[in-house]
Design a protein around this motif. Structure first.
Motif, PDB file in Angstrom:
ATOM      1  N   ALA A 160      37.026  31.998  41.259  1.00  0.00           N
ATOM      2  CA  ALA A 160      38.485  31.943  41.401  1.00  0.00           C
ATOM      3  C   ALA A 160      38.872  31.126  42.620  1.00  0.00           C
TER       4      ALA A 160
ATOM      5  N   TRP B  56      47.602  30.776  36.152  1.00  0.00           N
ATOM      6  CA  TRP B  56      48.579  31.858  36.024  1.00  0.00           C
ATOM      7  C   TRP B  56      49.439  31.626  34.778  1.00  0.00           C
TER       8      TRP B  56
ATOM      9  N   SER C 195      51.871  40.564  34.898  1.00  0.00           N
ATOM     10  CA  SER C 195      51.420  39.179  34.928  1.00  0.00           C
ATOM     11  C   SER C 195      51.433  38.571  36.317  1.00  0.00           C
TER      12      SER C 195
ATOM     13  N   PHE D 235      47.840  39.134  41.315  1.00  0.00           N
ATOM     14  CA  PHE D 235      46.912  38.047  41.641  1.00  0.00           C
ATOM     15  C   PHE D 235      45.635  38.522  42.333  1.00  0.00           C
TER      16      PHE D 235
ATOM     17  N   GLY E 100      43.222  39.248  39.535  1.00  0.00           N
ATOM     18  CA  GLY E 100      43.834  39.379  38.220  1.00  0.00           C
ATOM     19  C   GLY E 100      43.953  40.826  37.794  1.00  0.00           C
TER      20      GLY E 100
ATOM     21  N   GLN F 262      40.903  43.752  34.679  1.00  0.00           N
ATOM     22  CA  GLN F 262      40.749  42.903  35.859  1.00  0.00           C
ATOM     23  C   GLN F 262      39.862  41.715  35.499  1.00  0.00           C
ATOM     24  N   ALA F 263      40.319  40.524  35.879  1.00  0.00           N
ATOM     25  CA  ALA F 263      39.548  39.323  35.541  1.00  0.00           C
ATOM     26  C   ALA F 263      38.212  39.320  36.263  1.00  0.00           C
TER      27      ALA F 263
ATOM     28  N   CYS G 257      42.806  39.811  31.402  1.00  0.00           N
ATOM     29  CA  CYS G 257      43.900  40.354  32.190  1.00  0.00           C
ATOM     30  C   CYS G 257      45.192  39.623  31.881  1.00  0.00           C
TER      31      CYS G 257
ATOM     32  N   THR H 260      47.492  38.617  33.988  1.00  0.00           N
ATOM     33  CA  THR H 260      47.898  37.604  34.963  1.00  0.00           C
ATOM     34  C   THR H 260      47.465  36.200  34.549  1.00  0.00           C
ATOM     35  N   PHE H 261      46.251  36.082  34.008  1.00  0.00           N
ATOM     36  CA  PHE H 261      45.714  34.765  33.652  1.00  0.00           C
ATOM     37  C   PHE H 261      45.459  34.604  32.147  1.00  0.00           C
TER      38      PHE H 261
ATOM     39  N   ASN I 289      43.042  35.443  30.366  1.00  0.00           N
ATOM     40  CA  ASN I 289      41.684  34.915  30.246  1.00  0.00           C
ATOM     41  C   ASN I 289      40.831  35.826  29.378  1.00  0.00           C
TER      42      ASN I 289
END
Length: 599
Positions: A477, A518, A537, A540, A551, A556-557, A572, A574-575, A577
């Motif tokens: 990250a 993001w 979202s 971070f 995330g 959690q990323a 997650c 936030t991303f 992913n």
């Protein structure tokens, strides 16, 4: 003034130079006695107090500590003070050697350094009181406070912490002192040491309020003498009347009671000082009235404390004879004052400049609790449209190579080869590629410890985390905000769970090559997609002493444990992913963290 002339007595007590640890210079310590020998009952020994302490007979112990005026060189404090502090510890007791492990992690050695130790920002340089510690003793105090700063990142402002540490060191070795301070700082049942600016202000305003009711004449006298500066400025120094101005034997007797009863002892002693000052300065012909009118009442109170005309016993007797001043009443005043100050902060619109959650940062079940916080975030910062466009797709092709990528040729990574580094550099914000990358932390060289990670990384912004797992997956990250932000608190004094900005992104380089910006970057100029970036979202970055995570929201990323050995990865919000490795759980082979020189 009778107190300064109190006689020194050494009967049946250790020799002055044998009564203190080697890091104390006893040559300036005066031993006071309040009455001729033989007039009072023999002083209690620790062996007599220990069963009372062990059986939890707190009221009985409280009265005994108040009544027994042990002289400054009594051997009892070497056992009594640690025992009193231990009763306030929260959670499991520390293992033997824990402190020295922390010292080694923070300083690299247990030897005292020749150069001065950098103190945490929560102390005040003007109030780093050493009392009778030698130069080595001051270095020991510096080290204890510094390690506390790393072990207790919640502390943001605590000027009284250093003096109390120094006082403890007069009667015990370094490791014992650290354990005592850790217990006082973590105490849940009673307050001993304020740890934020807000609570520091609450304490002096609490003293001012209770003085108006329980030392009314003294408070009115102080107000009259304060003149144009007003009494608030006088009360703001209340704790320094005790910690900085009282003669050391008086302070030690106050601390005897403080380590058992908490900060309410300081409140009572502060009121006792005001009452005694009023008594000695009411007459306009008195020395103290003249001092107050000539040099100001703030200087007069300070000088009065330094030349305290009452013995330690008389001072405590005055403090504890104030009627109807119950702990419950003090708590009510404290809470009301705290709430008033918090509401004023809200009205005046104090805001944090970064995007953070308004909840406490969890310490134990961090993974579970972070997922539960998804709906608590308030949006504070948006990325610019231009930056979002640069980060718009999940798997962008490498940006055209420019001068900005050349600094990476100096990187000797154990995780990425030059081709992967070029790809990663093409995903960074353009301005960052112009700076020279610097390896801040690697498990290969610095070991596997979250404490060491924070020591080496937390003040750098931005940082680049690269992880290689034992299955050879490579991901990481770009973290836009310094990790020190984990210590920030909101207006209520609560830690902010999440911090960082929308410039943060995830990446994967093996087996897949992909960038996960993001989700807020997909907002169009017309605002379409805005509903997608609310709440979960914007989670971070988060961290505490047990983990770091990047995330959040529905997973959690990246999550790593305190030993930087095991981790997990999920999709997650936030991303948006996928898990960054197929199994979801991973074991870390190598972690590298880079900063950017000059950024």
């Amino acid at each position: 003034m009778p107190s300064v002339m109190l006689s020194a007595v050494l009967e049946e007590e250790p020799d002055l130079y044998e009564a203190f640890p080697p890091h104390v210079d006893p040559s300036g310590i005066t031993i006071l006695t309040d009455s001729p020998p033989g007039k009072k009952a023999p002083l209690k020994t620790f062996e007599e107090l220990q069963p009372i302490l062990q059986q939890g007979r707190k009221r009985e112990l409280k009265l005994l500590i108040r009544e027994n005026s042990w002289p400054i060189n009594s051997p009892i404090r070497a056992s009594l003070w640690p025992a009193l502090c231990r009763q306030h510890q929260h959670g499991k007791s520390m293992l033997d050697g824990f402190y020295w492990d922390m010292v080694t992690q923070v300083f690299g050695t247990v030897e005292l350094p020749d150069k001065p130790i950098m103190l945490p920002p929560f102390v005040e340089a003007t109030h780093c009181l050493g009392y009778h510690l030698t130069r080595k003793g001051r270095a020991v105090a510096d080290r204890v406070v510094s390690v506390l700063g790393y072990a207790c990142p919640d502390i943001t402002y605590s000027p009284s912490l250093y003096p109390i540490t120094a006082a403890l060191l007069h009667f015990m070795p370094e490791e014992e002192c650290y354990h005592c301070m850790a217990s006082l700082v973590a105490s849940k049942e009673k307050m001993f040491i304020t740890q934020t600016k807000l609570l520091n202000e609450v304490t002096w305003k609490t003293v001012m309020q209770i003085a108006k009711k329980h030392a009314k004449s003294a408070a009115q006298h102080l107000s009259r003498l304060s003149g144009a500066i007003g009494p608030e400025r006088i009360y703001a120094d209340w704790q320094w009347w005790i910690l900085a101005a009282l003669p050391f034997p008086h302070l030690v007797r106050v601390l005897d009671c403080f380590f058992h009863e908490g900060i309410k002892v300081f409140y009572r002693v502060a009121l006792a000082i005001l009452i005694l000052f009023h008594k000695h300065s009411t007459n306009q012909n008195s020395e103290w009235y003249a001092e107050a009118t000539k040099n100001g009442v703030d200087h007069a109170v300070d000088k009065f404390c330094r030349n305290m005309p009452a013995s330690p016993t008389k001072l405590l007797r005055t403090a504890f004879s104030i009627r109807a001043l119950s702990s419950q009443y003090i708590s009510r005043v404290f809470i009301k004052t705290e709430m008033t100050l918090k509401s004023k902060q809200v009205i005046t619109g104090s805001r944090l400049v970064r995007s953070r959650s308004s909840d406490n940062l969890p310490t134990s079940q961090s993974q579970v609790n972070i997922q539960m916080m998804s709906h608590t975030l308030t949006i504070r910062e948006r990325m610019s449209e231009e930056t979002c466009k640069q980060m718009g797709s999940h798997s962008p092709g490498p940006r055209a190579l420019s001068m900005g990528v050349y600094p990476i040729q100096a990187i000797k990574s154990q995780i990425l080869d030059q081709s992967e580094l070029f790809t990663l550099w093409s995903w960074l914000p353009v301005r960052i590629t112009m700076y020279q990358p610097v390896l801040l932390y690697t498990t290969e060289e610095h070991g596997c410890s979250l404490t060491t990670f924070y020591v080496r990384v937390e003040h750098h912004e931005p940082t680049l985390l690269m992880i290689k797992t034992c299955n050879n997956e490579v991901f990481g990250a770009y973290c836009s905000t310094r990790w020190f932000e984990r210590n920030q608190k909101d207006e209520r004094g609560n830690r902010q769970a999440y911090f960082g900005t929308g410039e943060t992104f995830l990446f994967s380089l093996y087996p897949e090559r992909a960038k996960y910006p993001w989700v807020g970057c997909s907002i169009g100029a017309d605002g379409k997609g805005e509903e997608r970036v609310s709440h979960a979202s914007e989670l971070f970055m988060a961290a505490d002493s047990k983990m770091i995570t990047i995330g959040g929201g529905e997973g959690q990323a990246i999550w790593m444990d305190e030993n930087i050995r095991f981790g997990k990865t999920d999709r997650c919000s936030t991303f948006n992913n996928p898990p960054l490795c197929p199994s979801g759980d991973f074991e870390i082979r190598v972690l590298e963290v880079y900063g950017f020189s000059g950024a």
